[in-house]
Design a protein around this motif. Structure first.
Motif, PDB file in Angstrom:
ATOM      1  N   THR A 159       0.895  -1.183   0.019  1.00  0.00           N
ATOM      2  CA  THR A 159       0.011  -0.003  -0.011  1.00  0.00           C
ATOM      3  C   THR A 159       0.702   1.248  -0.100  1.00  0.00           C
ATOM      4  OG1 THR A 159      -0.088  -0.151   2.375  1.00  0.00           O
ATOM      5  CG2 THR A 159      -1.842  -0.925   1.311  1.00  0.00           C
ATOM      6  N   ASP A 193       0.824   4.040   1.573  1.00  0.00           N
ATOM      7  CA  ASP A 193       1.344   4.622   2.815  1.00  0.00           C
ATOM      8  C   ASP A 193       2.166   3.818   3.601  1.00  0.00           C
ATOM      9  OD1 ASP A 193      -0.774   2.981   3.414  1.00  0.00           O
ATOM     10  OD2 ASP A 193      -1.897   4.463   4.831  1.00  0.00           O
ATOM     11  N   PHE A 194       2.268   2.612   3.355  1.00  0.00           N
ATOM     12  CA  PHE A 194       3.195   1.579   4.027  1.00  0.00           C
ATOM     13  C   PHE A 194       4.537   1.847   4.653  1.00  0.00           C
ATOM     14  CE2 PHE A 194       5.195  -2.649   5.210  1.00  0.00           C
ATOM     15  CZ  PHE A 194       4.117  -3.312   5.514  1.00  0.00           C
ATOM     16  N   TYR A 242       3.701   8.500  16.181  1.00  0.00           N
ATOM     17  CA  TYR A 242       3.628   7.186  16.846  1.00  0.00           C
ATOM     18  C   TYR A 242       4.346   6.813  17.866  1.00  0.00           C
ATOM     19  CZ  TYR A 242       1.670   6.068  12.080  1.00  0.00           C
ATOM     20  OH  TYR A 242       0.906   6.036  10.832  1.00  0.00           O
ATOM     21  N   PHE A 278      -2.740   1.074  17.806  1.00  0.00           N
ATOM     22  CA  PHE A 278      -2.217  -0.011  17.015  1.00  0.00           C
ATOM     23  C   PHE A 278      -1.085  -0.808  17.834  1.00  0.00           C
ATOM     24  CE2 PHE A 278       1.390   2.934  17.890  1.00  0.00           C
ATOM     25  CZ  PHE A 278       2.484   2.311  17.956  1.00  0.00           C
ATOM     26  N   PRO A 288      -4.990  -2.093  13.858  1.00  0.00           N
ATOM     27  CA  PRO A 288      -3.836  -2.260  12.975  1.00  0.00           C
ATOM     28  C   PRO A 288      -2.476  -2.644  13.629  1.00  0.00           C
ATOM     29  CG  PRO A 288      -4.826  -0.041  12.543  1.00  0.00           C
ATOM     30  CD  PRO A 288      -5.252  -0.504  13.841  1.00  0.00           C
ATOM     31  N   ILE A 325       1.653  -2.849  13.288  1.00  0.00           N
ATOM     32  CA  ILE A 325       3.030  -2.524  12.731  1.00  0.00           C
ATOM     33  C   ILE A 325       4.001  -3.484  13.090  1.00  0.00           C
ATOM     34  CG2 ILE A 325       4.822  -0.739  12.874  1.00  0.00           C
ATOM     35  CD1 ILE A 325       2.470   1.486  13.252  1.00  0.00           C
ATOM     36  N   ASP A 378      -4.802  -5.806   8.658  1.00  0.00           N
ATOM     37  CA  ASP A 378      -4.506  -4.509   8.611  1.00  0.00           C
ATOM     38  C   ASP A 378      -3.092  -4.264   9.016  1.00  0.00           C
ATOM     39  OD1 ASP A 378      -4.412  -1.765   8.651  1.00  0.00           O
ATOM     40  OD2 ASP A 378      -6.012  -1.432  10.034  1.00  0.00           O
ATOM     41  N   LYS A 423       0.536  -2.036   8.814  1.00  0.00           N
ATOM     42  CA  LYS A 423       0.799  -0.716   8.346  1.00  0.00           C
ATOM     43  C   LYS A 423       2.370  -0.360   8.093  1.00  0.00           C
ATOM     44  CE  LYS A 423      -3.548   1.005   8.868  1.00  0.00           C
ATOM     45  NZ  LYS A 423      -4.293   1.300   7.683  1.00  0.00           N
TER      46      LYS A 423
END
Length: 424
Positions: free
Chosen positions: A6, A8-9, A152, A279, A330, A332, A366, A368
């Motif tokens: 994606t 925005d990964f 984050y 997340f 999500p 990460i 999902d 990220k």
């Protein structure tokens, strides 16, 4: 075959302050290193001098094409004594964050990565009921100053690792910190010496890696909750989470029940702690296989890393699928890596793992971002400088950086947002 991610990964790498900054003299780990009879193979010293060289280091990451950098803020630098906050330390981390933005890198911050201020041990360490409020206040102070630069944040790194260590060593009756073998752990009086260097006694000495009983886990959960609340009060837009170290738990016939118990202990008992997070930070390095008699060793033909882990990049996608059964937020990937001197194997480890991550994305999970452990060869706790996890080599006699092929490989993936897979 080409695998595209994606737009925005998040692609990047990660470090921990104690392992790269150097001369962290106010930390409990510094006391452990310098304790009489300490099992640490090396003294951290300057480490790779990232506290001084961060501008050049971040520019180097950007030149490779990496787009995200996860690093930790060192509590013992920011608050060297209770309630005493260092303006110079906060301004240092402000500049680290601003340097990331200058080079087009998205920062992610861990407010705690294993090491704690020495003074915390005088209060009873992570067993003290004072910890939640004190840690939350530290987070509040930092976020009041530089929180607008932090999109984050992980409150803490690998909150479940102490339980994993406890279970590994429980059969022989003691709980070691990360990376310490059992013979070293029984070295006479080194923990008493470490406690003395922290200004306390062994009765009060309770480091982050000892959080494995019901009482301290309860304090840990409250610490995360209060830290998250403090951060959100100051910076509501910052996405807050925590990370867990999760092996891919597998079983052979007869080991199914034990595997379920391990997963409950390593992951599911912490699910209430994650409630309210934005997340989940997933960290994986290998698998663990259980049979009726306990953990099964890898076969004699299995490839092992420098850490003694089985080379098993498929573990990452397996763990993504497992945690997703219980999570609605999500994911990460905040750490994933391999200790090896053979950088071609690191490239292969990354490639195979990312093919699995792409498959998970295709299945609708999902995810990220992917942050590789670690940016540089660094100080690996008790193992000293013997373990090579880095995308970038460091000559510690000159502090010269030398990019490995794996660093260029991950950078190219980041630049193109895709990887070329093997045709099977």
């Amino acid at each position: 075959m080409k695998f595209t991610f994606t737009p925005d990964f998040l692609w990047g790498s990660t470090t921990a302050a104690y392992q790269v900054e150097g001369n962290n003299v106010n930390s409990d780990f510094w006391a452990e290193e310098h304790a009489e009879g300490s099992p640490y193979k090396d003294k951290s010293g300057d480490t790779i001098d990232h506290y001084r060289l961060y501008r050049e280091d971040i520019a180097l990451m950007a030149s490779l094409g990496l787009k995200a950098y996860r690093f930790s803020i060192e509590w013992s630098r920011v608050e060297p004594e209770p309630g005493q906050y260092s303006r110079s330390a906060i301004e240092h981390y402000r500049d680290v964050l601003e340097t990331c933005y200058k080079h087009g890198i998205t920062p992610m911050v861990a407010m705690h990565h294993f090491s704690s201020p020495k003074w915390l041990m005088r209060l009873g360490g992570w067993a003290s009921p004072e910890v939640p409020d004190r840690f939350a206040k530290y987070c509040e102070v930092v976020f009041n100053e530089i929180g607008h630069l932090i999109p984050y944040v992980l409150t803490m790194n690998e909150i479940n690792l102490p339980v994993m260590l406890r279970e590994i060593f429980s059969r022989i009756g003691f709980i070691p910190p990360v990376g310490i073998d059992r013979d070293a752990w029984t070295a006479p009086k080194w923990r008493e010496s470490a406690a003395k260097l922290c200004g306390t006694t062994i009765e009060n000495y309770f480091t982050f890696h000892m959080i494995s009983d019901e009482s301290s886990i309860k304090i840990l959960k409250e610490t995360h909750r209060k830290a998250r609340e403090a951060i959100k009060r100051v910076q509501p837009k910052t996405k807050v989470g925590l990370s867990m170290a999760l092996s891919d738990i597998q079983s052979i016939p007869g080991g199914e029940e034990l595997a379920v118990q391990k997963w409950q202990s390593y992951f599911r008992q912490y699910l209430d702690m994650v409630e309210g997070d934005d997340f989940f930070g997933l960290q994986n390095y290998t698998r663990e296989v259980y049979g009726p008699e306990g953990q099964v060793k890898p076969t004699e033909h299995a490839e092992l890393t420098q850490m003694g882990y089985e080379f098993y990049p498929e573990a990452l996608s397996n763990v993504i699928r497992k945690v997703s059964k219980d999570l609605s937020i999500p994911i990460i990937i905040t750490e994933h890596g391999i200790a090896t001197n053979d950088d071609e194997r690191r490239v292969e480890f990354i490639r195979k793992a990312l093919e699995g991550v792409h498959a998970c994305l295709d299945e609708g999970f999902d995810i990220k971002g992917y942050l590789h452990w670690t940016t540089f060869d660094n100080f690996e706790w008790q193992s000293g400088y013997s373990m090579r996890f880095g995308l970038i080599e460091v000559d510690r006699s000159t502090q010269e950086r030398k990019v490995k092929e794996s660093g260029r490989y991950l950078g190219s993936i980041s630049q193109t947002n895709s990887l070329i897979g093997m045709i099977v």
